[in-house]
Write an enzyme that holds these catalytic residues in place. Structure first.
Site, mmCIF file in Angstrom:
data_model
loop_
_atom_site.group_PDB
_atom_site.id
_atom_site.type_symbol
_atom_site.label_atom_id
_atom_site.label_comp_id
_atom_site.label_asym_id
_atom_site.label_seq_id
_atom_site.Cartn_x
_atom_site.Cartn_y
_atom_site.Cartn_z
ATOM 1 N N CYS A 18 2.203 -1.720 22.388
ATOM 2 C CA CYS A 18 1.214 -2.718 22.868
ATOM 3 C C CYS A 18 2.033 -3.586 24.188
ATOM 4 O O CYS A 18 1.221 -3.999 24.944
ATOM 5 C CB CYS A 18 1.223 -4.035 21.732
ATOM 6 S SG CYS A 18 0.527 -3.457 20.479
ATOM 7 N N CYS A 73 -2.699 -0.436 12.922
ATOM 8 C CA CYS A 73 -2.967 -1.849 13.902
ATOM 9 C C CYS A 73 -3.369 -1.567 15.410
ATOM 10 O O CYS A 73 -4.062 -2.401 16.031
ATOM 11 C CB CYS A 73 -1.159 -2.629 14.203
ATOM 12 S SG CYS A 73 -0.506 -2.815 12.532
ATOM 13 N N GLU A 97 -17.828 -4.267 10.389
ATOM 14 C CA GLU A 97 -17.402 -4.479 9.168
ATOM 15 C C GLU A 97 -16.217 -5.308 9.350
ATOM 16 O O GLU A 97 -15.628 -5.601 8.094
ATOM 17 C CB GLU A 97 -17.095 -2.871 8.666
ATOM 18 C CG GLU A 97 -15.763 -2.519 9.778
ATOM 19 C CD GLU A 97 -16.254 -1.436 10.764
ATOM 20 O OE1 GLU A 97 -17.513 -1.753 11.236
ATOM 21 O OE2 GLU A 97 -15.800 -0.348 11.162
ATOM 22 N N LYS A 122 -9.126 -3.700 21.608
ATOM 23 C CA LYS A 122 -9.444 -4.860 20.665
ATOM 24 C C LYS A 122 -10.753 -5.591 21.015
ATOM 25 O O LYS A 122 -11.141 -6.194 20.087
ATOM 26 C CB LYS A 122 -8.308 -5.852 20.642
ATOM 27 C CG LYS A 122 -7.041 -5.370 20.078
ATOM 28 C CD LYS A 122 -6.263 -6.289 19.257
ATOM 29 C CE LYS A 122 -4.785 -5.464 18.819
ATOM 30 N NZ LYS A 122 -4.878 -4.920 17.406
ATOM 31 N N GLU A 131 0.871 -1.225 0.031
ATOM 32 C CA GLU A 131 0.175 0.180 0.226
ATOM 33 C C GLU A 131 0.730 1.211 -0.024
ATOM 34 O O GLU A 131 0.658 2.334 -0.816
ATOM 35 C CB GLU A 131 -0.838 0.046 1.181
ATOM 36 C CG GLU A 131 -1.942 1.010 1.350
ATOM 37 C CD GLU A 131 -2.840 0.677 2.533
ATOM 38 O OE1 GLU A 131 -2.618 -0.043 3.386
ATOM 39 O OE2 GLU A 131 -3.740 1.736 2.614
ATOM 40 N N SER A 165 -3.996 3.236 6.882
ATOM 41 C CA SER A 165 -3.776 2.115 5.896
ATOM 42 C C SER A 165 -5.008 1.338 6.071
ATOM 43 O O SER A 165 -5.661 1.248 7.076
ATOM 44 C CB SER A 165 -2.709 1.133 6.473
ATOM 45 O OG SER A 165 -2.959 -0.124 5.904
ATOM 46 N N GLU A 178 -12.745 -3.617 19.017
ATOM 47 C CA GLU A 178 -12.533 -3.792 17.666
ATOM 48 C C GLU A 178 -13.045 -5.080 16.873
ATOM 49 O O GLU A 178 -13.763 -5.211 16.017
ATOM 50 C CB GLU A 178 -11.040 -3.811 17.317
ATOM 51 C CG GLU A 178 -10.651 -4.021 15.920
ATOM 52 C CD GLU A 178 -9.046 -4.342 15.760
ATOM 53 O OE1 GLU A 178 -8.520 -5.170 16.705
ATOM 54 O OE2 GLU A 178 -8.414 -3.817 14.945
#
Lengths: 587, 166
Positions: free
Chosen positions: A506, A302, A369, A361, A285, A322, A364
């Site tokens: 993280c 991420c 989607e 997360k 990308e 991204s 998420e």
């Protein structure tokens, strides 16, 4: 830098300390412990709770050691009857209206208040104060807020406002009714909370915690119809050991994999493989955007806390993100397509659990989607802490397990995938691949130290195949905001940016083991855990994503090439602006 | 939280005035409190729509504004009446029987502390010392002070305001 030194006396001990430090810091140098509760170095230094009071000769009353600066000749007493009595009464008053359900509290044995009660030898409480019971806020998929356990230390407020720049929590009302909550007593689910969970990691008690999803996993594991698999993020393996008494920075990859096997997962996969896949897609990308004049800078995607932050606070940058899903979501999509077909299992029966250092997360995974196969890519996200709870519940002796490795067909990852766990890691992993793809020859040195470390915003200019690639790395959302402002105002220009919501990336995520203030104030958790990540990278035979044979196999057998139609279907996503305080009818 | 009955939607003519207030203070340090004061003067109270506009205008997080609004008793989230009754609960008034005055007001008006009567005429609040301890117990209705009160005087005082031409 030479700092002027001064002489002070603490509890008859004469020491030389730098001018300008606090009494608490000086005591630390003298190896004298002073109890604290609201104090968290560099984050919350407000002298509010009065647990750290000391006597200083020549000063009336007791002084809060965490904010009182030392001066030459100062004589300090940390253990006098007046000091002990004051600390004890303060603590008893805090305890008098605390919801003292220690036995069933998630923070039992890892609670700073409980520890203080033990250290200060609190027996029967002399004051049984008025109590004030408020409803639990458990509407967020990531964070539970229990105001009845809050001790009003304001560490979460400082974290949310000053470190993350999100400021969705503040101190409201006054006096006895003082409460830390979002505006208008809204739920964390109705305000621009990024769900990063940093508030949880600084909470000294059980007032903030993750939404516990372990029951869902136990249920799935017991369901014979389901094919339950698990994947673990890179940062988990360098922190999980802390939950079992190991030193900070211990690498426990094998013990973790062995425990997951014992818990009954069919397969134990490494999210790092998907991180390698992310690099292939993201670098493709990046190259495409640079060559075709696409939207730059390209910003990594991420970190789901960062994504939600961008959607709320900087929607004008959504096109810069991204389109790559985060690695565990990519992996989920792959498990329910490629893997299901290969194993001849109905994708509807594949149940994917992600062990993540992250609370965002959980949110998420619920994004509608992110369901490439018609099923959610990931079914349940557990934090590192929740995994530790499951291991304890299953009575697994974590410290004594046979050596175990991740499962194939997607078990092998590169060192590039591992370093995703630390700030700068995604950037470095991308640079290792981009430099070789664009430069057409192997790199001599694959370590990019410019983008490592705990500095809030890091910049690097790297020669990549004739192009001077301008890169920036930000971690902690306030830093991210500052970087985006610079770009908006035309003060800086980059090709590629890595942003992680959590300070340190993280390894210091909102789902990681909680270290109390008296540990994390004096030792940089971010650096200690990152050290283990980079060691893990150095020990791996393959350290570049594009050289991972599993990744090559996936493209050969399944996707064709990076950025292919199929890759886009399964591995990419889109974003949308989010309203900050949507109107809710709460009559 | 009960529904807002104030119609403080930002498309009403007060919205432009609020924008002017925010613009006036935009580059001043410590602008929040004066802006809140002027906004409350304009709207009578500080509902979420108004706080959101101030948050965006001054670039101060809503959570911080709400913290300030709920800390100071002078600011109100609820609409106030045409006649704002404040019962002093300072030490002197308290020992001289402010509670019985307050109870009587609650009974006669049919509202609790912080609320406003259905007709929008009276709102009832308590406050700390207003500096008239010599006259304890004291209440204030808008800017008028009533001292050395007894509970049986309350009905007459309320009637006086009810009969005032609007």
């Amino acid at each position: 830098m030479d700092r002027e030194m001064i002489n002070i006396t603490i509890d008859t001990r004469k020491i030389e300390v730098p001018k300008g430090i606090t009494v608490l810091e000086a005591a630390k140098i003298a190896n004298i412990a002073i109890p604290t509760l609201c104090f968290l170095k560099d984050i919350n230094e407000i002298g509010a709770c009065r647990m750290c009071v000391v006597e200083i000769e020549g000063f009336r009353g007791l002084q809060a050691a965490c904010v009182f600066p030392v001066s030459d000749g100062m004589v300090i007493w940390t253990q006098t009857p007046a000091v002990r009595e004051s600390r004890k009464v303060t603590l008893e008053l805090i305890l008098s209206n605390h919801d003292r359900k220690c036995l069933s509290c998630v923070r039992s044995r890892n609670c700073e208040l409980q520890r203080l009660a033990e250290e200060l030898n609190i027996g029967d409480l002399r004051f049984d104060g008025e109590t004030y019971r408020l409803p639990l806020d458990n509407f967020s998929p990531s964070i539970v807020r229990d105001p009845n356990k809050c001790v009003l230390c304001r560490r979460c407020v400082s974290m949310c406002k000053n470190v993350q720049g999100t400021a969705v929590l503040d101190t409201n009302e006054r006096g006895f009714k003082t409460i830390v909550s979002p505006a208008f007593h809204k739920s964390l689910n109705e305000v621009p909370c990024t769900m990063c969970g940093q508030c949880i990691t600084v909470c000294p008690v059980g007032a903030l915690r993750e939404k516990d999803d372990t029951d869902k996993v136990w249920e799935a594991l017991a369901n014979k119809e389901l094919h339950v698999v698990v994947q673990t993020a890179p940062a988990v393996r360098v922190a999980l050991g802390e939950e079992f008494g190991m030193p900070i920075g211990s690498r426990v990859t094998s013990n973790m994999v062995a425990s997951l096997r014992r818990l009954g997962f069919r397969k134990v996969f490494d999210t790092d493989t998907a991180a390698d896949l992310t690099i292939m897609e993201e670098v493709t990308e990046l190259v495409h955007r640079i060559k075709e004049g696409g939207k730059l800078p390209l910003i990594t995607s991420c970190s789901p806390g960062w994504i939600k932050y961008c959607e709320h606070y900087y929607p004008e940058f959504l096109e810069n993100l991204s389109t790559c899903k985060s690695p565990h979501e990519m992996f989920g999509a792959l498990l329910k397509s490629y893997y299901a077909a290969k194993m001849n299992v109905d994708p509807a029966k594949v149940f994917v659990v992600s062990i993540m250092p992250c609370t965002a997360k959980k949110f998420e995974a619920k994004r509608t989607e992110l369901a490439a196969t018609g099923y959610p890519d990931v079914d349940v996200v557990l934090t590192t802490r929740e995994l530790a709870r499951m291991i304890r519940e299953a009575a697994i002796n974590f410290n004594e397990l046979p050596e175990r490795h991740f499962d194939d067909p997607m078990g092998e990852a590169s060192g590039a995938g591992v370093i995703f766990g630390a700030t700068g890691g995604v950037m470095e992993a991308a640079l290792r691949t981009a430099a070789e793809i664009l430069g057409g020859k192997p790199l001599e040195n694959i370590e990019f130290h410019q983008v490592r470390g705990v500095e809030g915003i890091k910049e690097a200019e790297i020669e990549v195949g004739g192009l001077k690639l301008k890169a920036a790395v930000a971690h902690g959302l306030k830093n991210a905001g500052q970087l985006l402002e610079k770009i908006k105002n035309g003060e800086a220009e980059y090709h590629f940016i890595e942003i992680m919501a959590c300070p340190g990336g993280c390894v210091n995520g909102g789902g990681q083991p909680i270290q109390p203030s008296y540990v994390r104030s004096w030792l940089d958790l971010r650096a200690e855990r990152a050290k283990a990540i980079y060691e893990e990278d150095r020990d791996l035979p393959i350290r570049k994503s594009h050289e991972n044979p599993r990744v090559k196999m996936l493209y050969d057998e399944f996707f064709g090439e990076p950025g292919s139609h199929k890759a886009h279907e399964l591995l990419h996503t889109h974003y949308a602006p989010r309203e900050n305080y949507p109107e809710t009818d709460k009559n | 939280m009960s529904a807002c009955k104030c119609n403080a939607h930002l498309d009403d003519p007060r919205a432009e005035k609020l924008r002017q207030i925010i613009t006036k203070y935009r580059n001043t340090n410590g602008a929040l409190i004066p802006v809140l004061h002027e906004a409350q003067e304009l709207y009578g109270h500080l509902p979420i729509e108004v706080q959101k506009a101030i948050s965006e205008g001054l670039n101060v997080p809503l959570a911080e504004i709400y913290g300030v609004v709920t800390f100071y008793t002078q600011f109100s989230l609820m609409p106030k009446g045409k006649f704002k009754i404040q019962v002093c609960m300072g030490t002197a008034c308290y020992v001289k029987g402010a509670n019985s005055i307050l109870d009587k007001l609650k009974e006669k008006l049919g509202v609790d502390i912080g609320d406003c009567t259905e007709d929008g005429l009276f709102s009832l609040d308590v406050c700390r010392c207003i500096g008239a301890c010599g006259l304890a117990p004291v209440i204030m209705i808008n800017d008028e002070v009533y001292g050395t009160l007894t509970a049986d005087q309350i009905e007459g005082i309320i009637r006086k305001y009810q009969e005032r031409p609007v």
